[in-house]
Motif scaffolding. Structure first.
Motif, PDB file in Angstrom:
ATOM      1  N   THR A  88      65.278  83.897  -9.801  1.00 50.58           N
ATOM      2  CA  THR A  88      65.419  85.345  -9.858  1.00 50.58           C
ATOM      3  C   THR A  88      65.994  85.769 -11.208  1.00 50.58           C
ATOM      4  O   THR A  88      65.542  86.759 -11.783  1.00 50.58           O
ATOM      5  N   ALA A  89      66.959  85.031 -11.704  1.00 56.02           N
ATOM      6  CA  ALA A  89      67.533  85.382 -12.999  1.00 56.02           C
ATOM      7  C   ALA A  89      66.473  85.319 -14.102  1.00 56.02           C
ATOM      8  O   ALA A  89      66.414  86.207 -14.960  1.00 56.02           O
ATOM      9  N   VAL A  90      65.632  84.297 -14.046  1.00 59.90           N
ATOM     10  CA  VAL A  90      64.573  84.162 -15.044  1.00 59.90           C
ATOM     11  C   VAL A  90      63.574  85.317 -14.917  1.00 59.90           C
ATOM     12  O   VAL A  90      63.184  85.929 -15.916  1.00 59.90           O
ATOM     13  N   ASP A  91      63.158  85.635 -13.687  1.00 56.79           N
ATOM     14  CA  ASP A  91      62.252  86.767 -13.472  1.00 56.79           C
ATOM     15  C   ASP A  91      62.858  88.049 -14.042  1.00 56.79           C
ATOM     16  O   ASP A  91      62.171  88.845 -14.689  1.00 56.79           O
ATOM     17  N   SER A  92      64.135  88.253 -13.801  1.00 53.95           N
ATOM     18  CA  SER A  92      64.813  89.463 -14.254  1.00 53.95           C
ATOM     19  C   SER A  92      64.880  89.529 -15.782  1.00 53.95           C
ATOM     20  O   SER A  92      64.551  90.556 -16.386  1.00 53.95           O
ATOM     21  N   ILE A  93      65.286  88.441 -16.404  1.00 50.82           N
ATOM     22  CA  ILE A  93      65.447  88.425 -17.867  1.00 50.82           C
ATOM     23  C   ILE A  93      64.109  88.596 -18.572  1.00 50.82           C
ATOM     24  O   ILE A  93      63.974  89.405 -19.498  1.00 50.82           O
ATOM     25  N   ILE A  94      63.102  87.862 -18.130  1.00 55.16           N
ATOM     26  CA  ILE A  94      61.780  87.955 -18.776  1.00 55.16           C
ATOM     27  C   ILE A  94      61.195  89.345 -18.585  1.00 55.16           C
ATOM     28  O   ILE A  94      60.691  89.961 -19.532  1.00 55.16           O
ATOM     29  N   SER A  95      61.263  89.869 -17.362  1.00 53.26           N
ATOM     30  CA  SER A  95      60.682  91.198 -17.135  1.00 53.26           C
ATOM     31  C   SER A  95      61.438  92.268 -17.906  1.00 53.26           C
ATOM     32  O   SER A  95      60.835  93.232 -18.392  1.00 53.26           O
ATOM     33  N   GLN A  96      62.739  92.130 -18.067  1.00 51.39           N
ATOM     34  CA  GLN A  96      63.502  93.110 -18.842  1.00 51.39           C
ATOM     35  C   GLN A  96      63.025  93.136 -20.292  1.00 51.39           C
ATOM     36  O   GLN A  96      62.886  94.206 -20.889  1.00 51.39           O
ATOM     37  N   ASN A  97      62.750  91.975 -20.848  1.00 52.55           N
ATOM     38  CA  ASN A  97      62.212  91.915 -22.208  1.00 52.55           C
ATOM     39  C   ASN A  97      60.818  92.543 -22.283  1.00 52.55           C
ATOM     40  O   ASN A  97      60.495  93.243 -23.241  1.00 52.55           O
ATOM     41  N   LEU A  98      60.000  92.294 -21.266  1.00 53.65           N
ATOM     42  CA  LEU A  98      58.660  92.892 -21.238  1.00 53.65           C
ATOM     43  C   LEU A  98      58.739  94.411 -21.106  1.00 53.65           C
ATOM     44  O   LEU A  98      57.935  95.136 -21.712  1.00 53.65           O
ATOM     45  N   ILE A  99      59.694  94.902 -20.336  1.00 56.09           N
ATOM     46  CA  ILE A  99      59.855  96.355 -20.155  1.00 56.09           C
ATOM     47  C   ILE A  99      60.134  97.030 -21.490  1.00 56.09           C
ATOM     48  O   ILE A  99      59.614  98.122 -21.764  1.00 56.09           O
ATOM     49  N   GLU A 100      60.925  96.398 -22.339  1.00 53.88           N
ATOM     50  CA  GLU A 100      61.201  96.987 -23.662  1.00 53.88           C
ATOM     51  C   GLU A 100      59.913  97.126 -24.469  1.00 53.88           C
ATOM     52  O   GLU A 100      59.747  98.086 -25.209  1.00 53.88           O
ATOM     53  N   GLN A 101      58.986  96.189 -24.326  1.00 53.29           N
ATOM     54  CA  GLN A 101      57.676  96.316 -24.981  1.00 53.29           C
ATOM     55  C   GLN A 101      56.853  97.426 -24.330  1.00 53.29           C
ATOM     56  O   GLN A 101      56.238  98.242 -25.018  1.00 53.29           O
ATOM     57  N   ILE A 102      56.846  97.441 -23.005  1.00 54.54           N
ATOM     58  CA  ILE A 102      56.050  98.408 -22.244  1.00 54.54           C
ATOM     59  C   ILE A 102      56.402  99.838 -22.623  1.00 54.54           C
ATOM     60  O   ILE A 102      55.527 100.704 -22.731  1.00 54.54           O
ATOM     61  N   LYS A 103      57.657 100.105 -22.861  1.00 55.96           N
ATOM     62  CA  LYS A 103      58.109 101.462 -23.189  1.00 55.96           C
ATOM     63  C   LYS A 103      57.512 101.986 -24.495  1.00 55.96           C
ATOM     64  O   LYS A 103      57.526 103.188 -24.742  1.00 55.96           O
ATOM     65  N   ASN A 104      56.962 101.094 -25.320  1.00 51.56           N
ATOM     66  CA  ASN A 104      56.331 101.515 -26.575  1.00 51.56           C
ATOM     67  C   ASN A 104      54.829 101.761 -26.442  1.00 51.56           C
ATOM     68  O   ASN A 104      54.189 102.194 -27.390  1.00 51.56           O
ATOM     69  N   PHE A 105      54.267 101.475 -25.278  1.00 43.83           N
ATOM     70  CA  PHE A 105      52.834 101.623 -25.072  1.00 43.83           C
ATOM     71  C   PHE A 105      52.506 103.025 -24.567  1.00 43.83           C
ATOM     72  O   PHE A 105      53.358 103.686 -23.965  1.00 43.83           O
ATOM     73  N   PRO A 106      51.248 103.464 -24.759  1.00 43.88           N
ATOM     74  CA  PRO A 106      50.844 104.758 -24.192  1.00 43.88           C
ATOM     75  C   PRO A 106      50.822 104.700 -22.661  1.00 43.88           C
ATOM     76  O   PRO A 106      50.639 103.633 -22.065  1.00 43.88           O
TER      77      PRO A 106
END
Length: 178
Positions: A1-19
């Motif tokens: 769960t910690a790995v899922d959380s950390i990786i997805s949090q990093n992906l979310i920062e990328q997602i916020k820059n997309f249209p």
């Protein structure tokens, strides 16, 4: 769960820059007596996971009614651990991977029905892989929220109004004027 959380949090920062997504997209999966409906809606990043445990399931063994648990996060994320536990983060990772691949951001609602035949929970890997399987399939596209929700209502046993009642994001989408 910690790995899922950390990786997805990093992906979310990328997602916020997309249209933002410009249509309603639905992904579906059923495996091990779990049904998943993953709805992606136009909008800035927000995420919600809902689980419905039917009577006779491990987390609702002697219940008469379905028990629905949910948790969500807004654009700025969340401060506390999700009440529904590791499945929240496992599903979030899978939808984030899809959004990064598509280079889009969206409001995402993951609806999960757990049926009595799911006699022994096998871990959050099942949620992650089930959602990954869903988002790897061909998306079902809709022009309106109503069309998407009509499809969802044909796949889930629980009435749509009950899902909306327990959902922050669906409630906002259905009742908030934009």
């Amino acid at each position: 769960t910690a790995v899922d959380s950390i990786i997805s949090q990093n992906l979310i920062e990328q997602i916020k820059n997309f249209p933002e997504l410009n249509e309603y997209i639905l992904y579906e999966s059923k495996y091990l007596d779990n049904r998943f409906e993953i709805l992606m809606m136009p909008g800035k990043w927000r995420y919600e996971a809902l689980e419905a445990w039917h009577p006779g399931t491990v987390w609702n063994p002697s219940g008469v009614n379905v028990v629905i648990h949910s948790d969500w996060e807004g654009y700025r994320g969340r401060a506390a651990y999700a009440r529904i536990g590791g499945s929240y983060y496992a599903a979030r990772l899978a939808v984030c991977e899809r959004l990064v691949e598509d280079r889009r951001q969206a409001e995402v609602v993951v609806l999960r029905e757990i049926y009595p035949e799911y006699i022994m929970p096998v871990g959050v890997w099942q949620v992650r892989e089930n959602v990954r399987n869903a988002v790897k399939s061909s998306p079902i596209k809709f022009n309106t929220l109503g069309e998407a929700l009509k499809r969802v209502s044909t796949k889930l046993q629980i009435p749509l109004q009950k899902w909306i009642k327990h959902s922050k994001l669906l409630k906002d989408a259905v009742y908030q004027r934009r």
